[in-house]
Design a protein around this motif. Structure first.
Motif, PDB file in Angstrom:
ATOM      1  N   ASN A 263      43.633  47.033  49.604  1.00  0.00           N
ATOM      2  CA  ASN A 263      43.014  46.882  50.919  1.00  0.00           C
ATOM      3  C   ASN A 263      42.197  48.104  51.327  1.00  0.00           C
ATOM      4  OD1 ASN A 263      44.110  44.317  51.233  1.00  0.00           O
ATOM      5  ND2 ASN A 263      45.949  45.063  52.272  1.00  0.00           N
ATOM      6  N   ASP A 264      42.510  49.279  50.766  1.00  0.00           N
ATOM      7  CA  ASP A 264      41.777  50.491  51.124  1.00  0.00           C
ATOM      8  C   ASP A 264      40.530  50.690  50.262  1.00  0.00           C
ATOM      9  OD1 ASP A 264      42.820  51.231  48.685  1.00  0.00           O
ATOM     10  OD2 ASP A 264      44.126  52.813  49.465  1.00  0.00           O
ATOM     11  N   GLY A 265      40.227  49.713  49.402  1.00  0.00           N
ATOM     12  CA  GLY A 265      39.017  49.787  48.597  1.00  0.00           C
ATOM     13  C   GLY A 265      39.218  50.309  47.194  1.00  0.00           C
ATOM     14  N   ARG A 266      40.362  50.889  46.925  1.00  0.00           N
ATOM     15  CA  ARG A 266      40.618  51.386  45.572  1.00  0.00           C
ATOM     16  C   ARG A 266      40.865  50.230  44.610  1.00  0.00           C
ATOM     17  NH1 ARG A 266      45.522  55.334  45.883  1.00  0.00           N
ATOM     18  NH2 ARG A 266      46.247  53.687  47.296  1.00  0.00           N
ATOM     19  N   GLN A 267      40.588  50.490  43.339  1.00  0.00           N
ATOM     20  CA  GLN A 267      40.883  49.524  42.289  1.00  0.00           C
ATOM     21  C   GLN A 267      41.893  50.140  41.325  1.00  0.00           C
ATOM     22  OE1 GLN A 267      37.615  47.310  40.524  1.00  0.00           O
ATOM     23  NE2 GLN A 267      36.236  48.112  42.098  1.00  0.00           N
ATOM     24  N   LEU A 268      42.756  49.304  40.835  1.00  0.00           N
ATOM     25  CA  LEU A 268      43.823  49.740  39.941  1.00  0.00           C
ATOM     26  C   LEU A 268      43.915  48.771  38.782  1.00  0.00           C
ATOM     27  CD1 LEU A 268      46.518  51.274  39.212  1.00  0.00           C
ATOM     28  CD2 LEU A 268      47.672  49.730  40.824  1.00  0.00           C
ATOM     29  N   VAL A 269      44.018  49.308  37.577  1.00  0.00           N
ATOM     30  CA  VAL A 269      44.240  48.482  36.392  1.00  0.00           C
ATOM     31  C   VAL A 269      45.515  48.959  35.703  1.00  0.00           C
ATOM     32  CG1 VAL A 269      43.425  47.926  34.067  1.00  0.00           C
ATOM     33  CG2 VAL A 269      41.843  47.848  35.975  1.00  0.00           C
ATOM     34  N   GLU A 270      46.405  48.029  35.414  1.00  0.00           N
ATOM     35  CA  GLU A 270      47.625  48.332  34.687  1.00  0.00           C
ATOM     36  C   GLU A 270      47.702  47.455  33.444  1.00  0.00           C
ATOM     37  OE1 GLU A 270      50.707  49.813  38.138  1.00  0.00           O
ATOM     38  OE2 GLU A 270      50.756  47.699  37.574  1.00  0.00           O
ATOM     39  N   GLU A 271      48.245  48.011  32.378  1.00  0.00           N
ATOM     40  CA  GLU A 271      48.460  47.256  31.149  1.00  0.00           C
ATOM     41  C   GLU A 271      49.945  47.278  30.819  1.00  0.00           C
ATOM     42  OE1 GLU A 271      46.070  48.735  27.970  1.00  0.00           O
ATOM     43  OE2 GLU A 271      44.171  48.382  29.011  1.00  0.00           O
ATOM     44  N   TYR A 272      50.478  46.115  30.513  1.00  0.00           N
ATOM     45  CA  TYR A 272      51.891  45.977  30.179  1.00  0.00           C
ATOM     46  C   TYR A 272      52.038  45.434  28.764  1.00  0.00           C
ATOM     47  CZ  TYR A 272      52.992  46.453  35.151  1.00  0.00           C
ATOM     48  OH  TYR A 272      53.112  46.914  36.442  1.00  0.00           O
ATOM     49  N   ASN A 273      53.009  45.942  28.040  1.00  0.00           N
ATOM     50  CA  ASN A 273      53.388  45.357  26.764  1.00  0.00           C
ATOM     51  C   ASN A 273      54.248  44.132  27.067  1.00  0.00           C
ATOM     52  OD1 ASN A 273      55.048  44.767  24.398  1.00  0.00           O
ATOM     53  ND2 ASN A 273      54.241  46.673  23.533  1.00  0.00           N
TER      54      ASN A 273
END
Length: 201
Positions: free
Chosen positions: A29-39
């Motif tokens: 909501n604050d405009g940041r983007q996040l990418v996570e990778e999971y095994n």
């Protein structure tokens, strides 16, 4: 339920499955983007990268929180002066039960190192008695959940010029990770073009 979990739950999310990796893209909501990778075989987070508002003009600029930093190369700088490859650098790892850091290019003997919790700054302080190295390492995983650091959970070893620091995950973090993985498992995967890649091309 923590505020951070609520933020992730309320974020716009998409994901793809790529072999044994589940890649999740969040628009917060604050405009940041996040990418996570999971095994997907273990459910363990293997990579986390951020793109802040100030970086949105640069499609390739991601700040790596967990996982090895990507090598950078610019043909225009091929002959420019570069930082020595022998300088110490840190990479983050995440296992099922531990948070881990590897500080490479530290050639000093094992007995000179200390890793101390700084509860006021919520970080680990790494230093050598010969005063050749000093570093403060934040632990955002715990700060976001307001989990206080505990010196008894810290251990480290040194081998092959690498200092390996281990912080045993507290119960609260383990519960959070389990709850979050259950939440993202509900996301319907898109095709391979559905999630921005946090790795420079």
């Amino acid at each position: 339920m923590t505020d951070w979990f609520t933020n992730l739950k309320n974020a716009k999310k998409s994901c793809i499955n790529d072999k044994n990796l589940k890649k999740v893209h969040y628009e917060l909501n604050d405009g940041r983007q996040l990418v996570e990778e999971y095994n997907t075989d273990t459910g363990v987070l293997t990579r986390r990268a951020w793109r802040n508002l100030s970086n949105l003009s640069n499609e390739e600029k991601w700040d790596i929180e967990i996982g090895d930093p990507e090598p950078t190369y610019n043909s225009k700088e091929e002959h420019a002066i570069k930082e020595s490859s022998g300088q110490p650098f840190i990479s983050r790892r995440n296992t099922r039960i531990n948070l881990e850091w590897r500080i490479r290019n530290l050639p000093y003997p094992p007995e000179v190192y200390s890793v101390i919790v700084n509860p006021e700054e919520q970080c680990l302080v790494v230093k050598t008695s010969n005063k050749k190295y000093f570093k403060k390492i934040p632990i955002p995983d715990l700060s976001r959940l307001n989990i206080r650091l505990d010196q008894t959970k810290v251990s480290f070893t040194h081998k092959f010029n690498t200092l390996i620091i281990v912080y045993q995950k507290p119960k609260e973090l383990l519960e959070f990770e389990k709850l979050l993985y259950k939440e993202i498992s509900k996301i319907e995967p898109k095709n391979l073009e559905g999630v921005p890649d946090c790795r420079p091309s």
